[in-house]
Enzyme design. Structure first.
Site, PDB file in Angstrom:
ATOM      1  N   ASP A  45       3.290   0.211  11.325  1.00  0.00           N
ATOM      2  CA  ASP A  45       2.162   0.669  12.143  1.00  0.00           C
ATOM      3  C   ASP A  45       1.051   1.234  11.255  1.00  0.00           C
ATOM      4  O   ASP A  45      -0.013   1.607  11.746  1.00  0.00           O
ATOM      5  CB  ASP A  45       2.605   1.666  13.224  1.00  0.00           C
ATOM      6  CG  ASP A  45       3.266   2.900  12.655  1.00  0.00           C
ATOM      7  OD1 ASP A  45       3.385   3.023  11.428  1.00  0.00           O
ATOM      8  OD2 ASP A  45       3.663   3.773  13.472  1.00  0.00           O
ATOM      9  N   SER A  46       1.276   1.239   9.936  1.00  0.00           N
ATOM     10  CA  SER A  46       0.187   1.514   8.987  1.00  0.00           C
ATOM     11  C   SER A  46      -0.948   0.514   9.180  1.00  0.00           C
ATOM     12  O   SER A  46      -2.068   0.754   8.715  1.00  0.00           O
ATOM     13  CB  SER A  46       0.697   1.453   7.548  1.00  0.00           C
ATOM     14  OG  SER A  46       1.346   0.215   7.301  1.00  0.00           O
ATOM     15  N   LYS A 113      12.157  -0.490  13.235  1.00  0.00           N
ATOM     16  CA  LYS A 113      12.172   0.828  12.591  1.00  0.00           C
ATOM     17  C   LYS A 113      11.585   1.853  13.540  1.00  0.00           C
ATOM     18  O   LYS A 113      10.564   1.591  14.188  1.00  0.00           O
ATOM     19  CB  LYS A 113      11.369   0.793  11.286  1.00  0.00           C
ATOM     20  CG  LYS A 113      11.309   2.150  10.574  1.00  0.00           C
ATOM     21  CD  LYS A 113      10.883   2.025   9.119  1.00  0.00           C
ATOM     22  CE  LYS A 113       9.411   1.855   8.877  1.00  0.00           C
ATOM     23  NZ  LYS A 113       8.546   2.927   9.441  1.00  0.00           N
ATOM     24  N   GLU A 115      10.867   6.291  14.058  1.00  0.00           N
ATOM     25  CA  GLU A 115      10.719   7.560  13.348  1.00  0.00           C
ATOM     26  C   GLU A 115      11.466   8.675  14.069  1.00  0.00           C
ATOM     27  O   GLU A 115      11.471   8.748  15.291  1.00  0.00           O
ATOM     28  CB  GLU A 115       9.230   7.936  13.249  1.00  0.00           C
ATOM     29  CG  GLU A 115       8.400   6.925  12.464  1.00  0.00           C
ATOM     30  CD  GLU A 115       6.935   7.346  12.315  1.00  0.00           C
ATOM     31  OE1 GLU A 115       6.575   8.485  12.710  1.00  0.00           O
ATOM     32  OE2 GLU A 115       6.153   6.532  11.798  1.00  0.00           O
ATOM     33  N   GLU A 183      10.130   9.181   3.568  1.00  0.00           N
ATOM     34  CA  GLU A 183       8.730   9.235   3.150  1.00  0.00           C
ATOM     35  C   GLU A 183       8.334  10.652   2.746  1.00  0.00           C
ATOM     36  O   GLU A 183       8.558  11.600   3.504  1.00  0.00           O
ATOM     37  CB  GLU A 183       7.847   8.735   4.308  1.00  0.00           C
ATOM     38  CG  GLU A 183       6.356   8.746   3.992  1.00  0.00           C
ATOM     39  CD  GLU A 183       5.519   7.923   4.971  1.00  0.00           C
ATOM     40  OE1 GLU A 183       6.093   7.251   5.840  1.00  0.00           O
ATOM     41  OE2 GLU A 183       4.282   7.966   4.851  1.00  0.00           O
TER      42      GLU A 183
HETATM   43  O1  KIV Z   1       3.912   1.812   8.654  1.00  0.00           O
HETATM   44  C1  KIV Z   1       4.303   1.718   7.479  1.00  0.00           C
HETATM   45  O2  KIV Z   1       3.691   1.063   6.627  1.00  0.00           O
HETATM   46  C2  KIV Z   1       5.519   2.433   7.113  1.00  0.00           C
HETATM   47  C3  KIV Z   1       5.899   2.472   5.669  1.00  0.00           C
HETATM   48  C4  KIV Z   1       4.907   3.230   4.876  1.00  0.00           C
HETATM   49  C5  KIV Z   1       7.283   2.981   5.469  1.00  0.00           C
HETATM   50  O3  KIV Z   1       6.179   2.961   7.972  1.00  0.00           O
HETATM   51 NA    NA Z   2       5.188   3.093   9.975  1.00  0.00          NA
END
Ligand code: KIV
Ligand code: NA
Length: 266
Positions: A45-46, A113, A115, A183
């Site tokens: 989600d980056s 993934k 959080e 992280e």
């Molecule tokens: O969204 C992302 O890019 C991430 C990574 C930095 C682990 O969660």
């Molecule tokens: Na992320």
């Protein structure tokens, strides 16, 4: 080269081979990263920040992630493909998480993934894993909680915080998480967590004691040079092309040469 499966990742981890992960958001880069030997591609989600220009990851939607997963899946041939469950798409209930996860697996994700390590997150991981959806957990600085955490700061510096993080990591593993991203945590704590778990711990700003590393693609290509956090290394330095830079990243991770203690760590 064979496709990277969960089984293969477990074998690599048992053999002590470091896992190289990068974020990826489109088909062209998926092909480049795959060819360069990146083991895992993360549609993170980056993308809200690096593709959409937002301040945080919070506005990213399931449709956004699904679109980029589909793009990456078309360009990828061998890499293990992870997708982030975006903010608000898994917090209401395990059922909501399952619904979201299936939308992303339909788009081509192999693993999702999420959080957090609170009881609700552990229960959500168990619910998904029982239904055969591989899950990667994410602890430390969890960007979807940036406002609650009070900013982008290193997590687990105090002993009580560190103990809580270790306990959450074990609970997530016990619930069936097959991988854990850590992280922005001190190297010593990340190494302790990696030692305590039998699953690959993938670090970002978490030191070289992890079983693998991940970086945001744009950061490691030096596109964010002015404002990149200290854990980033610009792999375009010393490389003459993007494929070469990505190969250099894979080599550095596999050899344990990235991250460098005291340079990229806390
Ligand atoms: O969204 C992302 O890019 C991430 C990574 C930095 C682990 O969660
Ligand atoms: Na992320």
């Amino acid at each position: 080269r064979r496709a990277t499966t969960l089984h293969r990742l477990r074998e690599m981890h048992r053999a002590g081979e470091k896992i190289a992960m990068l974020t990826c958001y489109d088909a062209t880069f998926a092909g480049v990263l795959d060819d360069a030997g990146v083991d895992c591609l993360l549609v993170g989600d980056s993308l809200g920040m690096v593709l959409q220009g937002r301040e945080t990851t919070l506005p990213v939607t399931v449709a956004d992630i699904a679109y980029h997963v589909a793009c990456v899946a078309r360009g990828n041939r061998h890499a293990w493909l992870l997708a982030d469950l975006p903010h608000g798409s898994y917090h209401a209930s395990p059922q909501q998480a399952l619904h979201t996860a299936c939308e992303l697996t339909r788009a081509g994700a192999h693993m999702v993934k999420l959080e957090g390590g609170a009881t609700w997150a552990v229960e959500t991981v168990r619910f998904l894993v029982e239904r055969d959806i591989p899950v990667c957990a994410h602890l430390g600085l969890t960007p979807q909680s940036v406002h609650a955490l009070g900013g982008w700061r290193v997590q687990g510096r105090q002993a009580a915080q560190a103990q809580a993080l270790l306990a959450q990591a074990k609970a997530l593993r016990d619930a069936g998480a097959a991988m854990l991203v850590l992280e922005l945590v001190p190297s010593a704590l990340a190494a302790e967590v990696a030692q305590a778990l039998d699953i690959p711990v993938i670090g970002i700003g978490a030191g070289a004691g992890c079983g693998g590393q991940v970086l945001v693609l744009h950061d490691m290509l030096g596109l964010n040079a002015g404002s990149a956090p200290r854990f980033v290394r610009n792999f375009m330095e010393g490389s003459t092309s993007i494929p070469e830079a990505v190969q250099a990243y894979v080599r550095a991770v596999k050899a344990g040469r990235f991250p460098e203690e005291g340079v990229h760590t806390y």
